[in-house]
Scaffold this motif. Structure first.
Motif, PDB file in Angstrom:
ATOM      1  N   GLU A  14       0.853  -1.185   0.000  1.00  0.00           N
ATOM      2  CA  GLU A  14       0.000   0.000   0.000  1.00  0.00           C
ATOM      3  C   GLU A  14       0.888   1.234   0.000  1.00  0.00           C
ATOM      4  O   GLU A  14       1.982   1.228   0.575  1.00  0.00           O
ATOM      5  CB  GLU A  14      -0.928   0.013   1.203  1.00  0.00           C
ATOM      6  CG  GLU A  14      -0.202   0.081   2.530  1.00  0.00           C
ATOM      7  CD  GLU A  14      -1.119   0.050   3.731  1.00  0.00           C
ATOM      8  OE1 GLU A  14      -1.537   1.142   4.175  1.00  0.00           O
ATOM      9  OE2 GLU A  14      -1.409  -1.055   4.205  1.00  0.00           O
ATOM     10  N   ILE A  15       0.407   2.259  -0.664  1.00  0.00           N
ATOM     11  CA  ILE A  15       1.114   3.538  -0.646  1.00  0.00           C
ATOM     12  C   ILE A  15       0.681   4.291   0.606  1.00  0.00           C
ATOM     13  O   ILE A  15      -0.504   4.536   0.807  1.00  0.00           O
ATOM     14  CB  ILE A  15       0.812   4.371  -1.906  1.00  0.00           C
ATOM     15  CG1 ILE A  15       1.316   3.650  -3.156  1.00  0.00           C
ATOM     16  CG2 ILE A  15       1.438   5.758  -1.786  1.00  0.00           C
ATOM     17  CD1 ILE A  15       0.941   4.342  -4.456  1.00  0.00           C
ATOM     18  N   VAL A  16       1.650   4.635   1.434  1.00  0.00           N
ATOM     19  CA  VAL A  16       1.379   5.402   2.652  1.00  0.00           C
ATOM     20  C   VAL A  16       1.418   6.887   2.323  1.00  0.00           C
ATOM     21  O   VAL A  16       0.542   7.652   2.717  1.00  0.00           O
ATOM     22  CB  VAL A  16       2.387   5.049   3.768  1.00  0.00           C
ATOM     23  CG1 VAL A  16       2.179   5.923   5.002  1.00  0.00           C
ATOM     24  CG2 VAL A  16       2.282   3.569   4.122  1.00  0.00           C
ATOM     25  N   LEU A  25       5.958   3.174   1.269  1.00  0.00           N
ATOM     26  CA  LEU A  25       5.065   2.049   1.005  1.00  0.00           C
ATOM     27  C   LEU A  25       5.152   1.076   2.167  1.00  0.00           C
ATOM     28  O   LEU A  25       6.179   1.023   2.859  1.00  0.00           O
ATOM     29  CB  LEU A  25       5.448   1.327  -0.297  1.00  0.00           C
ATOM     30  CG  LEU A  25       4.830   1.862  -1.589  1.00  0.00           C
ATOM     31  CD1 LEU A  25       5.364   3.234  -1.924  1.00  0.00           C
ATOM     32  CD2 LEU A  25       5.062   0.902  -2.733  1.00  0.00           C
ATOM     33  N   ALA A  26       4.096   0.306   2.368  1.00  0.00           N
ATOM     34  CA  ALA A  26       4.069  -0.678   3.450  1.00  0.00           C
ATOM     35  C   ALA A  26       3.527  -2.000   2.926  1.00  0.00           C
ATOM     36  O   ALA A  26       2.799  -2.041   1.934  1.00  0.00           O
ATOM     37  CB  ALA A  26       3.219  -0.170   4.605  1.00  0.00           C
ATOM     38  N   MET A  27       3.906  -3.072   3.615  1.00  0.00           N
ATOM     39  CA  MET A  27       3.465  -4.421   3.250  1.00  0.00           C
ATOM     40  C   MET A  27       3.595  -5.309   4.479  1.00  0.00           C
ATOM     41  O   MET A  27       4.576  -5.211   5.216  1.00  0.00           O
ATOM     42  CB  MET A  27       4.347  -4.952   2.119  1.00  0.00           C
ATOM     43  CG  MET A  27       4.093  -6.385   1.716  1.00  0.00           C
ATOM     44  SD  MET A  27       5.193  -6.906   0.359  1.00  0.00           S
ATOM     45  CE  MET A  27       6.714  -7.212   1.256  1.00  0.00           C
ATOM     46  N   SER A  28       2.626  -6.167   4.681  1.00  0.00           N
ATOM     47  CA  SER A  28       2.703  -7.137   5.770  1.00  0.00           C
ATOM     48  C   SER A  28       3.272  -8.449   5.255  1.00  0.00           C
ATOM     49  O   SER A  28       2.950  -8.883   4.146  1.00  0.00           O
ATOM     50  CB  SER A  28       1.321  -7.371   6.372  1.00  0.00           C
ATOM     51  OG  SER A  28       0.891  -6.196   7.028  1.00  0.00           O
ATOM     52  N   ALA A  47      11.567  -6.421  -3.065  1.00  0.00           N
ATOM     53  CA  ALA A  47      10.444  -5.970  -3.887  1.00  0.00           C
ATOM     54  C   ALA A  47       9.773  -4.743  -3.273  1.00  0.00           C
ATOM     55  O   ALA A  47       9.424  -3.790  -3.983  1.00  0.00           O
ATOM     56  CB  ALA A  47       9.438  -7.101  -4.083  1.00  0.00           C
ATOM     57  N   LEU A  48       9.581  -4.742  -1.961  1.00  0.00           N
ATOM     58  CA  LEU A  48       8.986  -3.589  -1.289  1.00  0.00           C
ATOM     59  C   LEU A  48       9.872  -2.357  -1.442  1.00  0.00           C
ATOM     60  O   LEU A  48       9.393  -1.272  -1.798  1.00  0.00           O
ATOM     61  CB  LEU A  48       8.747  -3.891   0.190  1.00  0.00           C
ATOM     62  CG  LEU A  48       8.214  -2.723   1.026  1.00  0.00           C
ATOM     63  CD1 LEU A  48       6.846  -2.265   0.546  1.00  0.00           C
ATOM     64  CD2 LEU A  48       8.177  -3.110   2.505  1.00  0.00           C
ATOM     65  N   ALA A  49      11.163  -2.510  -1.185  1.00  0.00           N
ATOM     66  CA  ALA A  49      12.093  -1.382  -1.321  1.00  0.00           C
ATOM     67  C   ALA A  49      12.129  -0.875  -2.755  1.00  0.00           C
ATOM     68  O   ALA A  49      12.127   0.334  -3.001  1.00  0.00           O
ATOM     69  CB  ALA A  49      13.490  -1.802  -0.864  1.00  0.00           C
ATOM     70  N   ASP A  50      12.143  -1.792  -3.713  1.00  0.00           N
ATOM     71  CA  ASP A  50      12.180  -1.420  -5.125  1.00  0.00           C
ATOM     72  C   ASP A  50      10.925  -0.655  -5.531  1.00  0.00           C
ATOM     73  O   ASP A  50      10.998   0.308  -6.297  1.00  0.00           O
ATOM     74  CB  ASP A  50      12.358  -2.677  -5.973  1.00  0.00           C
ATOM     75  CG  ASP A  50      12.535  -2.371  -7.444  1.00  0.00           C
ATOM     76  OD1 ASP A  50      13.376  -1.512  -7.787  1.00  0.00           O
ATOM     77  OD2 ASP A  50      11.842  -3.002  -8.270  1.00  0.00           O
ATOM     78  N   SER A  51       9.782  -1.053  -5.012  1.00  0.00           N
ATOM     79  CA  SER A  51       8.542  -0.338  -5.337  1.00  0.00           C
ATOM     80  C   SER A  51       8.543   1.067  -4.741  1.00  0.00           C
ATOM     81  O   SER A  51       8.125   2.030  -5.395  1.00  0.00           O
ATOM     82  CB  SER A  51       7.327  -1.130  -4.854  1.00  0.00           C
ATOM     83  OG  SER A  51       7.155  -2.291  -5.640  1.00  0.00           O
ATOM     84  N   ALA A  52       9.030   1.214  -3.503  1.00  0.00           N
ATOM     85  CA  ALA A  52       9.128   2.551  -2.908  1.00  0.00           C
ATOM     86  C   ALA A  52      10.074   3.422  -3.737  1.00  0.00           C
ATOM     87  O   ALA A  52       9.786   4.599  -4.005  1.00  0.00           O
ATOM     88  CB  ALA A  52       9.602   2.453  -1.460  1.00  0.00           C
ATOM     89  N   PHE A  53      11.199   2.853  -4.142  1.00  0.00           N
ATOM     90  CA  PHE A  53      12.161   3.539  -5.023  1.00  0.00           C
ATOM     91  C   PHE A  53      11.466   3.981  -6.308  1.00  0.00           C
ATOM     92  O   PHE A  53      11.587   5.127  -6.740  1.00  0.00           O
ATOM     93  CB  PHE A  53      13.326   2.582  -5.302  1.00  0.00           C
ATOM     94  CG  PHE A  53      14.205   2.913  -6.467  1.00  0.00           C
ATOM     95  CD1 PHE A  53      14.824   4.141  -6.591  1.00  0.00           C
ATOM     96  CD2 PHE A  53      14.449   1.956  -7.437  1.00  0.00           C
ATOM     97  CE1 PHE A  53      15.668   4.414  -7.667  1.00  0.00           C
ATOM     98  CE2 PHE A  53      15.285   2.213  -8.508  1.00  0.00           C
ATOM     99  CZ  PHE A  53      15.888   3.452  -8.631  1.00  0.00           C
ATOM    100  N   ALA A  54      10.691   3.089  -6.921  1.00  0.00           N
ATOM    101  CA  ALA A  54      10.012   3.404  -8.180  1.00  0.00           C
ATOM    102  C   ALA A  54       9.058   4.585  -8.029  1.00  0.00           C
ATOM    103  O   ALA A  54       9.038   5.489  -8.872  1.00  0.00           O
ATOM    104  CB  ALA A  54       9.258   2.178  -8.683  1.00  0.00           C
ATOM    105  N   PHE A  55       8.281   4.592  -6.956  1.00  0.00           N
ATOM    106  CA  PHE A  55       7.336   5.693  -6.767  1.00  0.00           C
ATOM    107  C   PHE A  55       8.049   6.998  -6.443  1.00  0.00           C
ATOM    108  O   PHE A  55       7.610   8.068  -6.856  1.00  0.00           O
ATOM    109  CB  PHE A  55       6.279   5.331  -5.723  1.00  0.00           C
ATOM    110  CG  PHE A  55       5.213   4.450  -6.305  1.00  0.00           C
ATOM    111  CD1 PHE A  55       4.139   4.999  -6.991  1.00  0.00           C
ATOM    112  CD2 PHE A  55       5.319   3.078  -6.216  1.00  0.00           C
ATOM    113  CE1 PHE A  55       3.168   4.184  -7.577  1.00  0.00           C
ATOM    114  CE2 PHE A  55       4.359   2.252  -6.791  1.00  0.00           C
ATOM    115  CZ  PHE A  55       3.278   2.807  -7.467  1.00  0.00           C
TER     116      PHE A  55
END
Length: 138
Positions: A14-16, A25-28, A47-55
């Motif tokens: 989810e985008i915080v 971004l956050a993920m459980s 994957a979580l870190a990469d998505s935060a980087f992308a946004f």
């Protein structure tokens, strides 16, 4: 961009928050995201870190992709943990950028990620129908 990001959505991210040069971004971590040691699989943390980087690196509306990424794992994540990835811009010049992402659980850092971005041209933001032609970027 979020509407087309099926991978991040499928992982329950989810985008915080987002802002110029930053994103959170956050993920459980679910039980099926753990490895043979019973801890969060590094691929899901990445994957979580990469998505935060992308946004964060796409926050200016210009199409930007990863050129290089690395991650250092500091502490394990566990099933049930809510991971938070906070990305921030370190530098942005020309078509290149550098972003750091801290992944944490309950305020404790579990990984540090660094991404190098490259703007490739174009925009994924549709211009307003009544925008002056000079404001429309290709």
């Amino acid at each position: 961009m979020w509407a087309s990001d099926k991978a991040s959505q499928a992982l329950g991210m989810e985008i915080v928050s987002t802002g110029p040069g930053e994103a959170v971004l956050a993920m459980s971590i679910s039980p099926d995201m753990t490895n043979g040691h019973g801890t969060a699989h590094g691929g899901f943390i990445f994957a979580l870190a990469d998505s935060a980087f992308a946004f964060a690196c796409n926050s200016y509306g210009e199409t930007t992709v990863a050129a290089h990424c690395s991650i250092s794992y500091i502490a394990p994540g566990k099933a049930g943990n809510r991971l938070v990835a906070a990305a921030r811009e370190v530098s942005r010049s020309g078509r290149s950028g550098i972003y750091d992402v801290r992944v944490s659980s309950d305020g404790k850092t579990i990984a540090e990620f660094r991404g190098h971005s490259r703007t490739i041209g174009g925009s994924f933001i549709e211009p307003a129908a009544n925008a002056p032609q000079s404001a429309i970027r290709s």
